[in-house]
Design an enzyme around this catalytic site. Structure first.
Site, PDB file in Angstrom:
ATOM      1  N   MET A  87      46.118  29.844  35.724  1.00 39.03           N
ATOM      2  CA  MET A  87      45.844  28.410  35.605  1.00 39.03           C
ATOM      3  C   MET A  87      44.695  28.189  34.622  1.00 39.03           C
ATOM      4  SD  MET A  87      46.853  26.604  39.115  1.00 39.03           S
ATOM      5  CE  MET A  87      45.349  26.786  40.014  1.00 39.03           C
ATOM      6  N   GLY A 101      38.449  38.890  35.528  1.00 36.59           N
ATOM      7  CA  GLY A 101      39.545  39.253  36.434  1.00 36.59           C
ATOM      8  C   GLY A 101      40.905  39.082  35.754  1.00 36.59           C
ATOM      9  N   HIS A 102      41.054  37.989  35.000  1.00 34.14           N
ATOM     10  CA  HIS A 102      42.307  37.791  34.263  1.00 34.14           C
ATOM     11  C   HIS A 102      42.433  38.833  33.143  1.00 34.14           C
ATOM     12  CE1 HIS A 102      41.426  33.621  35.801  1.00 34.14           C
ATOM     13  NE2 HIS A 102      42.658  33.771  36.222  1.00 34.14           N
ATOM     14  N   GLY A 140      47.135  39.464  40.864  1.00 35.83           N
ATOM     15  CA  GLY A 140      45.914  40.076  41.387  1.00 35.83           C
ATOM     16  C   GLY A 140      45.989  40.283  42.899  1.00 35.83           C
ATOM     17  N   GLN A 141      45.484  41.419  43.334  1.00 35.98           N
ATOM     18  CA  GLN A 141      45.375  41.719  44.765  1.00 35.98           C
ATOM     19  C   GLN A 141      44.443  40.727  45.462  1.00 35.98           C
ATOM     20  OE1 GLN A 141      46.848  44.023  46.786  1.00 35.98           O
ATOM     21  NE2 GLN A 141      45.620  43.152  48.456  1.00 35.98           N
ATOM     22  N   ARG A 152      36.203  30.091  41.198  1.00 31.30           N
ATOM     23  CA  ARG A 152      35.373  29.298  42.118  1.00 31.30           C
ATOM     24  C   ARG A 152      33.924  29.779  42.191  1.00 31.30           C
ATOM     25  NH1 ARG A 152      39.058  28.342  47.462  1.00 31.30           N
ATOM     26  NH2 ARG A 152      40.871  27.511  46.386  1.00 31.30           N
ATOM     27  N   ASP A 157      44.412  37.565  45.507  1.00 29.28           N
ATOM     28  CA  ASP A 157      45.196  36.546  46.220  1.00 29.28           C
ATOM     29  C   ASP A 157      46.332  37.255  46.957  1.00 29.28           C
ATOM     30  OD1 ASP A 157      43.743  34.186  45.368  1.00 29.28           O
ATOM     31  OD2 ASP A 157      44.517  34.623  43.386  1.00 29.28           O
TER      32      ASP A 157
HETATM   33  O1  PAF Z   1      47.092  32.527  40.922  1.00 31.50           O
HETATM   34  C1  PAF Z   1      47.185  31.521  40.191  1.00 31.50           C
HETATM   35  O2  PAF Z   1      46.411  31.310  39.262  1.00 31.50           O
HETATM   36  C2  PAF Z   1      48.320  30.525  40.437  1.00 31.50           C
HETATM   37  O3  PAF Z   1      48.567  30.373  41.797  1.00 31.50           O
HETATM   38  C3  PAF Z   1      49.608  30.870  39.687  1.00 31.50           C
HETATM   39  C4  PAF Z   1      50.215  32.186  40.142  1.00 31.50           C
HETATM   40  C5  PAF Z   1      49.314  30.950  38.184  1.00 31.50           C
HETATM   41  C6  PAF Z   1      50.660  29.784  39.906  1.00 31.50           C
HETATM   42  O4  PAF Z   1      50.207  28.532  39.465  1.00 31.50           O
END
Ligand code: PAF
Length: 299
Positions: A45, A51-52, A163-164, A203, A166
């Site tokens: 998002m 992390g990304h 990612g683990q 966050r 979530d």
């Molecule tokens: O983890 C996230 O950032 C969101 O839930 C995702 C998987 C991109 C779906 O909108």
């Protein structure tokens, strides 16, 4: 729920020297056709952080091409959750993705993803979506799975990395892929952490200095629980909860030990794979974290 929020769509940004940026499904289809396979997707998002970046690096390790989607999905925001305030920084995202070597970025607006307005037919998360995070965010996982399914259909990846961090989202995506026969391999990537253990999350930016100090208790509790895994489920929970109780700056929502696939509480005599999951409020910020662990068989 309205899907369109035009004033908050990310601005169109040129992609100088970085990955190709496409905004429409037609452009995505054209660009996707030219990508060497295997193709991996990392769905985000936006407001990308380290992390990304770790997800993209792992995707690059496993695939010839990496498509990153950047889309703030209105469907997964509840009534009290502020979609308009969600951080957006497409230029920063493109810079990070350029550094990490992503091949293609798909950053559509809501009208492109939901051209008919809010979808009438959606993916229902089912019982796995009602517990833990789903208990405090009703409908959230229906929204997540609906957009994940759509993005899988639009990108047509061979692999999708999540990612683990979530863990519930990951369990639900796996379940959806199995139940709906989505032709994609789901890959879990370990949680990326700050030096003191705090799980990286968009966050974290909302934490003040006191909150930042208190927030470390989540990962500290997980470490305490994991250290007790050799003594069984009850010992794991007791160790984690004791550590959490020692930090008044964190108001615990749940600290549970569950089966990683069903998210059902594991019994005291459980052995094998388990997921220690915690959620707590630090100030006004709700944080989650988890640790997969292996429980020793009872003596
Ligand atoms: O983890 C996230 O950032 C969101 O839930 C995702 C998987 C991109 C779906 O909108």
């Amino acid at each position: 729920m309205p899907v369109r929020s035009p004033e908050v769509d990310p601005p169109a940004a040129p992609s100088a020297g970085g990955p190709a940026l496409v905004r429409t499904r037609a452009d995505l289809a054209r660009a996707r056709a030219g990508l060497p396979g295997p193709v991996a997707v990392v769905m985000t998002m936006g407001a990308l952080h380290e992390g990304h970046a770790a997800l993209v690096r792992e995707a690059r390790r496993r695939a010839a091409s990496v498509v990153v989607t950047v889309f703030v999905n209105p469907l997964q925001f509840g009534a009290g959750e502020d979609l308009d305030r969600y951080p957006r920084d497409l230029e920063g995202d493109l810079a990070l993705l350029g550094r990490e070597g992503a091949s293609l970025v798909f950053a559509p607006g809501p009208d492109e993803v939901y051209p008919g307005g809010p979808p009438q037919v959606r993916v229902q998360a089912g019982p796995l979506g009602d517990v833990l995070e789903g208990a405090v965010r009703p409908g959230h996982f229906d929204g997540v799975l609906t957009v994940v399914a759509k993005l899988l259909h639009l990108v047509r990846p061979d692999l999708a990395l999540f990612g683990q961090k979530d863990a519930q989202q990951l369990a639900l995506v796996r379940r959806m892929v199995a139940d709906l026969d989505e032709p994609v391999e789901v890959v879990a990537v370990p949680t990326s952490r700050e030096g003191d253990g705090l799980a990286r999350s968009s966050r974290n930016a909302y934490l003040d200095a006191d909150g930042r100090r208190a927030a470390v208790v989540l990962s500290a509790a997980l470490a305490a629980g994991a250290a007790a895994a050799g003594r069984g489920a009850a010992a794991v929970l007791a160790a984690a909860r004791e550590r959490l109780a020692a930090e008044p700056g964190a108001v615990v929502d749940y600290c549970v030990l569950v089966d990683p696939r069903t998210l059902a509480d594991v019994p005291d005599d459980a052995a094998g794979d388990a997921l220690l999951a915690v959620a707590a409020r630090v100030g006004t910020t709700r944080l989650i974290d988890n640790a997969p662990l292996g429980l020793a068989p009872p003596a």
